[in-house]
Write an enzyme that holds these catalytic residues in place. Structure first.
Site, short mmCIF file in Angstrom:
data_model
loop_
_atom_site.label_atom_id
_atom_site.label_comp_id
_atom_site.label_asym_id
_atom_site.label_seq_id
_atom_site.Cartn_x
_atom_site.Cartn_y
_atom_site.Cartn_z
N ALA A 151 -3.09 11.06 1.05
CA ALA A 151 -3.13 11.69 2.52
C ALA A 151 -3.24 13.01 2.75
CB ALA A 151 -1.59 11.54 3.54
N LYS A 162 2.72 7.87 -5.69
CA LYS A 162 2.17 6.30 -6.35
C LYS A 162 2.03 6.90 -8.29
CE LYS A 162 -0.40 6.19 -2.15
NZ LYS A 162 0.12 5.44 -1.39
N VAL A 230 -3.66 3.17 9.96
CA VAL A 230 -3.57 2.33 10.33
C VAL A 230 -5.20 1.20 10.11
CG1 VAL A 230 -3.49 -0.32 11.58
CG2 VAL A 230 -1.74 1.66 11.57
N GLU A 250 0.99 2.55 2.67
CA GLU A 250 2.21 2.87 4.72
C GLU A 250 0.84 3.98 5.35
OE1 GLU A 250 3.21 5.54 5.99
OE2 GLU A 250 3.33 6.46 4.12
N CYS A 284 4.49 10.74 8.75
CA CYS A 284 4.49 8.84 9.54
C CYS A 284 5.41 8.56 9.51
CB CYS A 284 3.95 8.20 8.09
SG CYS A 284 4.45 7.93 6.64
N GLY A 457 1.97 -1.74 7.40
CA GLY A 457 1.67 -1.57 6.17
C GLY A 457 3.27 -2.81 5.29
N GLU A 461 7.15 2.09 -1.23
CA GLU A 461 7.38 3.24 -2.55
C GLU A 461 8.66 3.39 -3.26
OE1 GLU A 461 4.21 4.68 -3.15
OE2 GLU A 461 3.19 4.85 -1.37
#
Length: 487
Positions: A151, A162, A230, A250, A284, A457, A461
């Site tokens: 993002a 990640k 989403v 996420e 978020c 989600g 993480e």
């Protein structure tokens, strides 16, 4: 151009260009200046990246976790040595103030590399199971080629969050940053090579909405990890399900932040401001539904207005600046549309709602905004705005506020401010969210799992828990005697 990279993509240890792709212009949000021009990945570029990742992964997986971890820890050291350079790039990429990026962005990525590099030898283990004369054991094995889709709010952090667990577990990765913030991930890839990562294990391809399906649908991809909205999550999940691929997501949130009347007022206001205005509200996990018990509502709002009006808005490269622009014109316009919707539906504007006076007209700035007298059915209380817009709602008692807090499709985060820790633990047990805070908000060290529930989600993480999403369990049964068969 002031931030032009050597090429658009980083594949198999080097920069790669393909001008046949759609042009992506990287724009500095504070001024509207084009700071870099890149190209989206063509199908040939995607194929090249996945082929490199597939080729490099088996030899990497054969190395010990300690050896893999050593490389990640070296990458963390390099990131810290170059924190200023990386932070300035992150500010150019996102518009976030240097005051913020220098403590929260590359440093968080470095923390991730260091943490996963350190725990790998102990965390990537299995169990011994005695079965009388026979026995069994389990082991965690890598999945293969992983795709990361990032993002635009924390581009460097997400590239590391990640990449670190994927790599240390023995996988390879192809990472696609947001087209709004294409620059930071390229530097992360450079640093990993400098730290000793073999070529082909961490690849970066640029792209837009058309690029994601090329990655997610590729038959050589074993796992997809997405940070995004989403609607995007649903599309990625559907595509990944067709190939029975591992997925973690996420996604968005409309999180509640509950302030009881016995809470420390300054701390609660500070938590609400962190949960709404940090990164210009583009987080978020933000607690954008601030439920304040009626007894303290007026004092809360009065002090909140004072502190919000004192926020320093300006040039993100000025270390005195506390709040920068939105990431793009499109995002700013979306936030303004929600502000107008809030007004039209009857919410009371306490402060903000416009464009600051002391900033570039070409910048995508917006004032930090507070609405009061918000009700549950209002659009601004139901939909994720992803900007510096706080909705203050009032409540009478605990049972009421818990029910209202849970009345949402989202379940990413929640927060509770109270002096009564017994009540705090009771309330968080009843709140439907994946990540919760008591008497603080939005702190996400890499040592703890981060993720959501419901439409926000699944998977986690960070922490050792993340390694479970980048490995699968292999079970081995060992027979110690003759095989008895009925035939």
């Amino acid at each position: 151009m002031r931030a032009q990279p050597k090429a658009s993509h980083f594949i198999d240890g080097e920069y790669v260009e393909d001008a046949a792709g759609t042009v992506i212009e990287s724009i500095y949000p504070a001024t509207g200046e084009v700071i870099a021009r890149l190209y989206a990945a063509t199908p040939a570029i995607v194929e090249k990246a996945i082929a490199a990742a597939k080729r490099a992964q088996p030899e990497w997986a054969a190395m010990s976790p300690t050896a893999r971890g050593r490389i990640l820890k070296r990458a963390a050291e390099i990131m810290r040595e170059r924190n200023r350079e990386l932070s300035e790039l992150e500010t150019l990429d996102t518009g976030k103030p240097i005051q913020e990026t220098i403590v929260a962005d590359p440093t968080s990525g470095a923390d991730s590399f260091e943490f996963f590099g350190g725990i790998a030898p102990a965390a990537l283990n299995g169990d011994y199971i005695p079965l009388g004369g026979d026995f069994a054991y389990t082991k965690r094995v890598p999945l293969g080629v992983c795709v990361g889709i990032g993002a635009w709010n924390y581009p460097q952090q997400i590239a590391c969050w990640k990449g670190a667990p994927a790599l240390v577990a023995g996988n390879s990765m192809v990472f696609k940053p947001s087209e709004n913030t294409p620059l930071g991930a390229l530097k992360i890839a450079e640093i990993l090579i400098e730290a000793g990562l073999p070529k082909g294990l961490y690849n970066v391809v640029q792209g837009d909405r058309s690029t994601g399906p090329l990655l997610v649908n590729h038959p050589d991809v074993a796992k997809v990890s997405l940070t995004g909205s989403v609607p995007t999550g649903r599309k990625v999940y559907e595509a990944a399900a067709a190939g029975l691929r591992h997925v973690t997501m996420e996604l968005g949130g409309k999180s509640p932040l509950i302030v009881f009347d016995d809470a420390d007022l300054e701390s609660a206001i500070g938590g609400a401001m962190l949960g709404n205005f940090y990164s210009t509200g583009q987080v978020c996990s933000n607690g954008t539904r601030v439920f304040v018990q009626k007894k303290i509502k007026q004092s809360f709002l009065a002090r909140l207005k004072e502190r919000t009006d004192a926020i320093v808005i300006g040039d993100p490269m000025d270390e005195a600046t506390q709040l920068g622009p939105m990431v793009s014109t499109a995002q700013r316009d979306k936030v303004f549309s929600y502000i107008e919707k809030g007004k039209s539906e009857g919410a009371r504007l306490v402060t903000g709602g416009g464009i600051p006076n002391n900033v570039s007209a070409e910048g995508t700035y917006i004032q930090p905004t507070v609405f009061a007298d918000v009700t549950d059915e209002m659009t601004i209380a139901r939909e994720e705005i992803f900007g510096p817009v706080m909705c203050v709602l009032d409540f009478d008692d605990e049972a009421e506020v818990v029910a209202r807090a849970n009345a949402t499709e989202f379940g990413l985060s929640a927060g509770v401010f109270t002096a009564d820790l017994t009540r705090a633990h009771r309330v968080v047990d009843r709140l439907e969210a994946g990540t919760l805070w008591i008497n603080t908000y939005n702190l996400c060290p890499v040592e703890i799992p981060f993720g959501g529930s419901k439409q926000s989600g699944f998977g986690r993480e960070n922490s050792a828990e993340a390694l479970k999403h980048y490995t699968e369990l292999k079970t081995v049964y060992v027979g110690m005697g003759p095989v008895e068969a009925p035939y």
